[in-house]
Design a protein around this motif. Structure first.
Motif, PDB file in Angstrom:
ATOM      1  N   ARG A  87       0.780  -1.143  -0.051  1.00  0.00           N
ATOM      2  CA  ARG A  87      -0.075  -0.104   0.064  1.00  0.00           C
ATOM      3  C   ARG A  87       0.934   1.292   0.204  1.00  0.00           C
ATOM      4  NH1 ARG A  87      -3.161   0.304   5.366  1.00  0.00           N
ATOM      5  NH2 ARG A  87      -1.310   1.501   6.040  1.00  0.00           N
ATOM      6  N   GLU A  88       0.431   2.122  -0.751  1.00  0.00           N
ATOM      7  CA  GLU A  88       1.199   3.588  -0.640  1.00  0.00           C
ATOM      8  C   GLU A  88       0.253   4.749  -0.631  1.00  0.00           C
ATOM      9  OE1 GLU A  88       3.166   4.645  -4.533  1.00  0.00           O
ATOM     10  OE2 GLU A  88       1.351   3.963  -5.692  1.00  0.00           O
ATOM     11  N   ARG A  89       0.998   5.605  -0.031  1.00  0.00           N
ATOM     12  CA  ARG A  89       0.050   7.001   0.118  1.00  0.00           C
ATOM     13  C   ARG A  89      -0.103   7.747  -1.185  1.00  0.00           C
ATOM     14  NH1 ARG A  89       5.421   7.939   1.557  1.00  0.00           N
ATOM     15  NH2 ARG A  89       6.156   9.840   0.811  1.00  0.00           N
ATOM     16  N   VAL A  90      -1.176   8.422  -1.366  1.00  0.00           N
ATOM     17  CA  VAL A  90      -1.334   9.024  -2.622  1.00  0.00           C
ATOM     18  C   VAL A  90      -1.657  10.611  -2.038  1.00  0.00           C
ATOM     19  CG1 VAL A  90      -3.250   9.520  -4.449  1.00  0.00           C
ATOM     20  CG2 VAL A  90      -2.550   7.020  -3.628  1.00  0.00           C
ATOM     21  N   SER A  91      -2.528  10.702  -1.117  1.00  0.00           N
ATOM     22  CA  SER A  91      -2.870  12.367  -0.865  1.00  0.00           C
ATOM     23  C   SER A  91      -3.194  12.211   0.615  1.00  0.00           C
ATOM     24  CB  SER A  91      -3.965  12.879  -2.083  1.00  0.00           C
ATOM     25  OG  SER A  91      -4.042  14.336  -1.642  1.00  0.00           O
ATOM     26  N   CYS A  92      -3.397  13.349   1.215  1.00  0.00           N
ATOM     27  CA  CYS A  92      -3.986  13.783   2.505  1.00  0.00           C
ATOM     28  C   CYS A  92      -4.384  15.217   2.502  1.00  0.00           C
ATOM     29  CB  CYS A  92      -3.177  13.426   3.592  1.00  0.00           C
ATOM     30  SG  CYS A  92      -3.862  13.334   5.270  1.00  0.00           S
ATOM     31  N   ILE A  93      -5.389  15.342   3.405  1.00  0.00           N
ATOM     32  CA  ILE A  93      -5.834  16.828   3.445  1.00  0.00           C
ATOM     33  C   ILE A  93      -6.388  16.751   4.893  1.00  0.00           C
ATOM     34  CG2 ILE A  93      -8.366  16.193   3.000  1.00  0.00           C
ATOM     35  CD1 ILE A  93      -8.670  19.104   1.667  1.00  0.00           C
ATOM     36  N   SER A  94      -5.843  17.992   5.321  1.00  0.00           N
ATOM     37  CA  SER A  94      -6.051  18.191   6.788  1.00  0.00           C
ATOM     38  C   SER A  94      -7.493  18.722   7.297  1.00  0.00           C
ATOM     39  CB  SER A  94      -4.938  19.514   7.324  1.00  0.00           C
ATOM     40  OG  SER A  94      -5.304  20.585   6.694  1.00  0.00           O
ATOM     41  N   ILE A  95      -7.642  18.772   8.588  1.00  0.00           N
ATOM     42  CA  ILE A  95      -9.005  19.052   8.864  1.00  0.00           C
ATOM     43  C   ILE A  95      -9.633  20.307   8.616  1.00  0.00           C
ATOM     44  CG2 ILE A  95      -8.274  19.810  11.328  1.00  0.00           C
ATOM     45  CD1 ILE A  95     -10.729  18.301  12.577  1.00  0.00           C
ATOM     46  N   SER A  96      -8.699  21.223   8.594  1.00  0.00           N
ATOM     47  CA  SER A  96      -9.276  22.496   8.111  1.00  0.00           C
ATOM     48  C   SER A  96      -9.108  23.111   6.668  1.00  0.00           C
ATOM     49  CB  SER A  96      -8.358  23.524   9.263  1.00  0.00           C
ATOM     50  OG  SER A  96      -6.931  23.413   8.701  1.00  0.00           O
ATOM     51  N   ASP A  97      -8.352  21.968   5.895  1.00  0.00           N
ATOM     52  CA  ASP A  97      -8.323  21.941   4.555  1.00  0.00           C
ATOM     53  C   ASP A  97      -6.897  23.152   4.460  1.00  0.00           C
ATOM     54  OD1 ASP A  97      -9.902  22.916   1.516  1.00  0.00           O
ATOM     55  OD2 ASP A  97      -7.918  22.033   1.675  1.00  0.00           O
ATOM     56  N   SER A  98      -6.293  23.303   5.479  1.00  0.00           N
ATOM     57  CA  SER A  98      -5.171  24.088   5.374  1.00  0.00           C
ATOM     58  C   SER A  98      -4.031  23.701   4.750  1.00  0.00           C
ATOM     59  CB  SER A  98      -4.547  24.493   6.708  1.00  0.00           C
ATOM     60  OG  SER A  98      -4.483  23.594   7.721  1.00  0.00           O
ATOM     61  N   THR A  99      -3.852  22.483   4.634  1.00  0.00           N
ATOM     62  CA  THR A  99      -2.695  21.541   4.274  1.00  0.00           C
ATOM     63  C   THR A  99      -3.031  20.376   3.416  1.00  0.00           C
ATOM     64  OG1 THR A  99      -1.339  22.078   6.148  1.00  0.00           O
ATOM     65  CG2 THR A  99      -0.592  20.332   4.754  1.00  0.00           C
ATOM     66  N   ARG A 100      -2.373  20.220   2.126  1.00  0.00           N
ATOM     67  CA  ARG A 100      -2.964  18.951   1.388  1.00  0.00           C
ATOM     68  C   ARG A 100      -1.331  18.630   1.193  1.00  0.00           C
ATOM     69  NH1 ARG A 100      -7.442  21.122  -2.839  1.00  0.00           N
ATOM     70  NH2 ARG A 100      -8.812  22.146  -1.157  1.00  0.00           N
TER      71      ARG A 100
END
Length: 126
Positions: free
Chosen positions: A45-58
């Motif tokens: 499994r590999e990471r693709v993307s992530c978005i923080s709770i406030s959408d301040s960081t992707r």
């Protein structure tokens, strides 16, 4: 029941686009960071993307940067992964998951991601 439902996968030609959705039920998706991961046959499994709770960081894996866009709509309790210019090497089962600290901590390994969707198959033909 607490559930994540990933959908939107399918078969597409190289260069095409798909939009994956990750719908939450039984809890508020806006309380968590959301990650997308993928696993191809015979591979880890590999990471693709992530978005923080406030959408301040992707965050984006280098392999998808510039082609994929992660987003969230807390009002709809849903997150998305827009995938453009798809390549055969993007073929995999894609999973969404929630990260408990809200900041994509552990995104590199998938640790701290506690609730996982069932996965949706993306197949890109050459």
């Amino acid at each position: 029941d607490v559930q994540l439902q990933a959908s939107g996968g399918g078969l597409v030609q190289a260069g095409g686009s798909l939009r994956l959705s990750c719908a939450a039920s039984g809890f508020t998706l806006g309380d968590y960071a959301i990650g997308w991961f993928r696993q191809a046959p015979g591979k880890e499994r590999e990471r693709v993307s992530c978005i923080s709770i406030s959408d301040s960081t992707r965050y984006y894996a280098d392999s998808v940067k510039g082609r994929f866009t992660i987003s969230r709509d807390n009002a709809k309790n849903t997150a998305y992964l827009q995938m453009n210019n798809l390549k055969p090497e993007d073929t995999a089962v894609y999973y969404c998951a929630t990260e408990i600290f809200g900041k994509c901590i552990g995104y590199e390994s998938g640790s701290n991601f506690k609730t996982w969707g069932q996965g949706t198959q993306v197949t890109v033909s050459s």
